[in-house]
Motif scaffolding. Sequence first.
Motif, PDB file in Angstrom:
ATOM      1  N   THR A   1      35.277 -88.333 -53.501  1.00  0.00           N
ATOM      2  CA  THR A   1      34.612 -89.446 -52.831  1.00  0.00           C
ATOM      3  C   THR A   1      33.575 -88.901 -51.854  1.00  0.00           C
ATOM      4  N   PRO A   2      32.676 -89.761 -51.356  1.00  0.00           N
ATOM      5  CA  PRO A   2      31.741 -89.292 -50.322  1.00  0.00           C
ATOM      6  C   PRO A   2      32.465 -88.717 -49.098  1.00  0.00           C
ATOM      7  N   ALA A   3      33.583 -89.327 -48.702  1.00  0.00           N
ATOM      8  CA  ALA A   3      34.340 -88.809 -47.554  1.00  0.00           C
ATOM      9  C   ALA A   3      34.898 -87.421 -47.867  1.00  0.00           C
ATOM     10  N   PHE A   4      35.388 -87.235 -49.082  1.00  0.00           N
ATOM     11  CA  PHE A   4      35.907 -85.939 -49.505  1.00  0.00           C
ATOM     12  C   PHE A   4      34.792 -84.897 -49.458  1.00  0.00           C
ATOM     13  N   GLU A   5      33.650 -85.232 -50.016  1.00  0.00           N
ATOM     14  CA  GLU A   5      32.512 -84.293 -50.052  1.00  0.00           C
ATOM     15  C   GLU A   5      32.043 -83.922 -48.645  1.00  0.00           C
TER      16      GLU A   5
ATOM     17  N   ARG B   1      54.059 -81.105 -48.905  1.00  0.00           N
ATOM     18  CA  ARG B   1      55.299 -81.893 -48.780  1.00  0.00           C
ATOM     19  C   ARG B   1      55.132 -82.941 -47.678  1.00  0.00           C
ATOM     20  N   ARG B   2      54.525 -82.524 -46.559  1.00  0.00           N
ATOM     21  CA  ARG B   2      54.342 -83.440 -45.431  1.00  0.00           C
ATOM     22  C   ARG B   2      53.390 -84.579 -45.813  1.00  0.00           C
ATOM     23  N   ILE B   3      52.289 -84.261 -46.460  1.00  0.00           N
ATOM     24  CA  ILE B   3      51.296 -85.277 -46.809  1.00  0.00           C
ATOM     25  C   ILE B   3      51.824 -86.242 -47.870  1.00  0.00           C
ATOM     26  N   THR B   4      52.506 -85.715 -48.880  1.00  0.00           N
ATOM     27  CA  THR B   4      52.942 -86.561 -49.993  1.00  0.00           C
ATOM     28  C   THR B   4      54.299 -87.202 -49.764  1.00  0.00           C
ATOM     29  N   GLY B   5      55.131 -86.592 -48.927  1.00  0.00           N
ATOM     30  CA  GLY B   5      56.499 -87.059 -48.777  1.00  0.00           C
ATOM     31  C   GLY B   5      57.344 -86.769 -49.996  1.00  0.00           C
ATOM     32  N   MET B   6      56.891 -85.840 -50.831  1.00  0.00           N
ATOM     33  CA  MET B   6      57.569 -85.537 -52.089  1.00  0.00           C
ATOM     34  C   MET B   6      57.979 -84.077 -52.159  1.00  0.00           C
ATOM     35  N   ALA B   7      59.088 -83.852 -52.849  1.00  0.00           N
ATOM     36  CA  ALA B   7      59.483 -82.482 -53.175  1.00  0.00           C
ATOM     37  C   ALA B   7      58.651 -82.054 -54.384  1.00  0.00           C
ATOM     38  N   PRO B   8      58.251 -80.794 -54.440  1.00  0.00           N
ATOM     39  CA  PRO B   8      57.423 -80.337 -55.553  1.00  0.00           C
ATOM     40  C   PRO B   8      58.241 -80.020 -56.804  1.00  0.00           C
ATOM     41  N   ALA B   9      57.521 -79.913 -57.896  1.00  0.00           N
ATOM     42  CA  ALA B   9      58.072 -79.454 -59.169  1.00  0.00           C
ATOM     43  C   ALA B   9      57.092 -78.432 -59.739  1.00  0.00           C
ATOM     44  N   MET B  10      57.597 -77.546 -60.550  1.00  0.00           N
ATOM     45  CA  MET B  10      56.727 -76.612 -61.260  1.00  0.00           C
ATOM     46  C   MET B  10      56.122 -77.342 -62.457  1.00  0.00           C
TER      47      MET B  10
ATOM     48  N   GLU C   1      43.894 -80.142 -44.517  1.00  0.00           N
ATOM     49  CA  GLU C   1      44.901 -81.195 -44.477  1.00  0.00           C
ATOM     50  C   GLU C   1      44.264 -82.571 -44.720  1.00  0.00           C
ATOM     51  N   ARG C   2      43.118 -82.812 -44.135  1.00  0.00           N
ATOM     52  CA  ARG C   2      42.423 -84.089 -44.338  1.00  0.00           C
ATOM     53  C   ARG C   2      41.943 -84.222 -45.779  1.00  0.00           C
TER      54      ARG C   2
END
Length: 141
Positions: A91-95, A39-48, A125-126
């Motif tokens: 991405t390379p950063a993700f890996e 929620r913090r990262i996306t700024g969105m409320a979740p849905a199922m 988190e990153r």
Amino acid sequence: MAVAENKTRPTENDVAAFIDSVGPDARREDARTLDTLLRRITGMAPAMWGPSIIGYGRYHYRYESGREGEMCRIGFSPRKAALVLYFNGRTPAFEALLATLGKHESGKGCLYIKRLADVDMAVLERLAAESFAYMDAHHPD
């Protein structure tokens, strides 16, 4: 020839009630922690999405085969065997981050974590932020 529809769709099911139903207690607490983080990262409320995926946002995809549909931009499922995190954008950063996460398994778009205590939460988190940024850049809906 008809193209099969995606079985995983958003539902009206209550996310909090679903998380409250997750067992055992440690898996439920990990689900609450992931919900707070995403929620913090996306700024969105979740849905199922379907019966067991908690998703944040949505995007439209279309494969070269012609199959298309919608899916959450980022999400997770607190399954019995492991927490499954749906992160796109390897991405390379993700890996590079993934190499420092801690105990996990991974597939093309999924991370499998038995317990959040097994991973570095700052790295997780990153990874989530990197995945969400990738989705925003490649699927700006």
